[in-house]
Structure formats: structure tokens, C-alpha cells
Design an enzyme around this catalytic site. Sequence first.
Site, PDB file in Angstrom:
ATOM      1  N   HIS A   1      48.316  34.121  18.530  1.00  0.00           N
ATOM      2  CA  HIS A   1      47.027  33.448  18.957  1.00  0.00           C
ATOM      3  C   HIS A   1      46.155  34.465  20.085  1.00  0.00           C
ATOM      4  O   HIS A   1      46.728  35.122  20.718  1.00  0.00           O
ATOM      5  CB  HIS A   1      46.960  32.099  19.454  1.00  0.00           C
ATOM      6  CG  HIS A   1      47.864  32.070  20.943  1.00  0.00           C
ATOM      7  ND1 HIS A   1      47.685  32.275  22.024  1.00  0.00           N
ATOM      8  CD2 HIS A   1      49.343  31.695  20.884  1.00  0.00           C
ATOM      9  CE1 HIS A   1      48.658  32.175  22.975  1.00  0.00           C
ATOM     10  NE2 HIS A   1      49.632  31.775  22.299  1.00  0.00           N
ATOM     11  N   ASP A   2      44.878  34.714  19.809  1.00  0.00           N
ATOM     12  CA  ASP A   2      43.929  35.517  20.725  1.00  0.00           C
ATOM     13  C   ASP A   2      44.257  37.092  20.830  1.00  0.00           C
ATOM     14  O   ASP A   2      43.778  37.392  21.767  1.00  0.00           O
ATOM     15  CB  ASP A   2      44.077  34.701  22.253  1.00  0.00           C
ATOM     16  CG  ASP A   2      43.823  33.474  21.977  1.00  0.00           C
ATOM     17  OD1 ASP A   2      42.683  33.072  21.787  1.00  0.00           O
ATOM     18  OD2 ASP A   2      44.839  32.486  22.456  1.00  0.00           O
TER      19      ASP A   2
ATOM     20  N   GLY B   1      51.133  36.182  22.045  1.00  0.00           N
ATOM     21  CA  GLY B   1      49.594  35.800  22.373  1.00  0.00           C
ATOM     22  C   GLY B   1      49.021  36.813  23.207  1.00  0.00           C
ATOM     23  O   GLY B   1      49.560  37.588  24.080  1.00  0.00           O
TER      24      GLY B   1
END
Length: 262
Positions: free
Chosen positions: A121-122, A139
Site C-alpha cells: 500500500h501507498d 508500505g
Amino acid sequence: MSLIHPTAVVDSAAELDSSVSVGPYSVIGPHVRIAAGTSIGPHCVVEGHTTIGRDNRIFQFNSIGAISQDKKYAGEPCELTIGDRNTIREFCTFNIGTSQDAGVTRVGNDNWIMAYVHIAHDCQLGNQITMANNATLGGHVKVGDWVTIGGLTGILQRMNIGAHSMIGFASHVGQDVPPYMVVDGHPLAVRGVNLVGLRRRDFSAQRITAIREMHRLIYRQGKTLADARAGIVKLAETMPEAAADVALMDGFLGQATNGIAR
């Protein structure tokens, strides 16, 4: 003739260009948008708020756009965006972003992603990146243009990987990696300048000389990082052709938040 195999399940709300192909038994969710020329292989799942650009080749058995592996994620409408002309080999997992960051995981253009790669994520990936088999990004990792990441390498959350750097096989990356450097190992160590990569990309002799001098200032002269940065900035005066390279390195060092690989 339809380019979507009859066994594929494509939600009626998904937006696929008429030239997109979808292989057998793949599943495309309602919030997915896929631009012209992209192919989705067999047995893939593309879900979430995912946007995929033009002329990507996504091989079989990929999971694209699933929710993040973050216990704090509570169903916010976060996104994954993938640019153009990327090759994504088998068994990769790309997750959407989280509300703790920009809410978007981004993959740029012309990247070569080999099998079993995980992009959490991200993460923010640039262009022309090569990630070998089983490389894993935690992440919030940022990866600059033209980076090469060796197989079985793990990059911890929130690390920053500078443009034109190379990370060797089975490395443990727990510090930021400055641009242009070759690093590997566990503990991670800088081995030198990525000369092979720079020459392949037609860097001039003056630019390579300046980059080698930046390496010496940071790693070979016992300077503090502040003193090394001061010396790096001065290189632009004597080697104007390398001014952009100097600015890239100085800016990266100024924003490094995890310490730099030594």
C-alpha cells in the site's frame, strides 16, 4: 470478435477499452478502468478502485488492486494506478493505498516486474524500473526512475530508493539508498557507483565523473553528511553538464529520513 474470454467475469460497471483482452477465468471488478491495448492474462483478479493505462501486459495469476495488508485499513475508497507499457509477470500482488498516506499506490510507465513481486500500500514507483523475482516492497516505499531491484530483496516500509540505483540479490534494505549507487547485502552496504547502468543510458563522461566524485565525498573521505552535501553542491560549478545530477543527489540527501545506506 470479443477479446474477453467467455469464462472471464467482468463487472458491467468496469470501464474497459474495446481493445483490452481478458483471459480465461479472470475477474474484473466494478471500479476498474483499463485503457487501450492492455492484456489481462488467465486467472487474474483486478479489483478495487484500480486504473490501468495503455499497452500493459499482465500475465496469469496476478492479484491487482486488493485492499492493503494493513490492520488499520477500514474500507476507505483508496486507489491503485498503473501507467503505460508495463510488463507484470506471474503471481504478483499490487495493493491499493491507505488513508494514512496519499491513499494511492502508483506504478509509472515502462516497468519490468518479474514473478512473485509484492508492491504494498501507498508505494510510489517511477518509470523504467526492473524488479526481479520475489522482490518485496513494504508500505509507503518510494522508488525512483531506472532502479534495478534484485530478486529476493526485501525493502522495509517508508524507505526511499534513489533514481539509477541498483540493489543486489537478496538484500535487506532498511535505509534510504542514494541515487546512482550499487548496494547489496544484509547488513546493507554501498559497493560503488552503478557505472554499467549509467553507461547503458548514455551518461556522458563528465556526468559519470561528477557522480563518482559524489560517491567519494559521501563514502570515501570521512566527511559528515552535511559536509559531503556542501562539496556535492560545488560540483555543479565546475561540471555544469552534471548540474541536474548534483541537484538530484543533494535533494535526495536533504530529504532522507531513514539514514542512508553506508
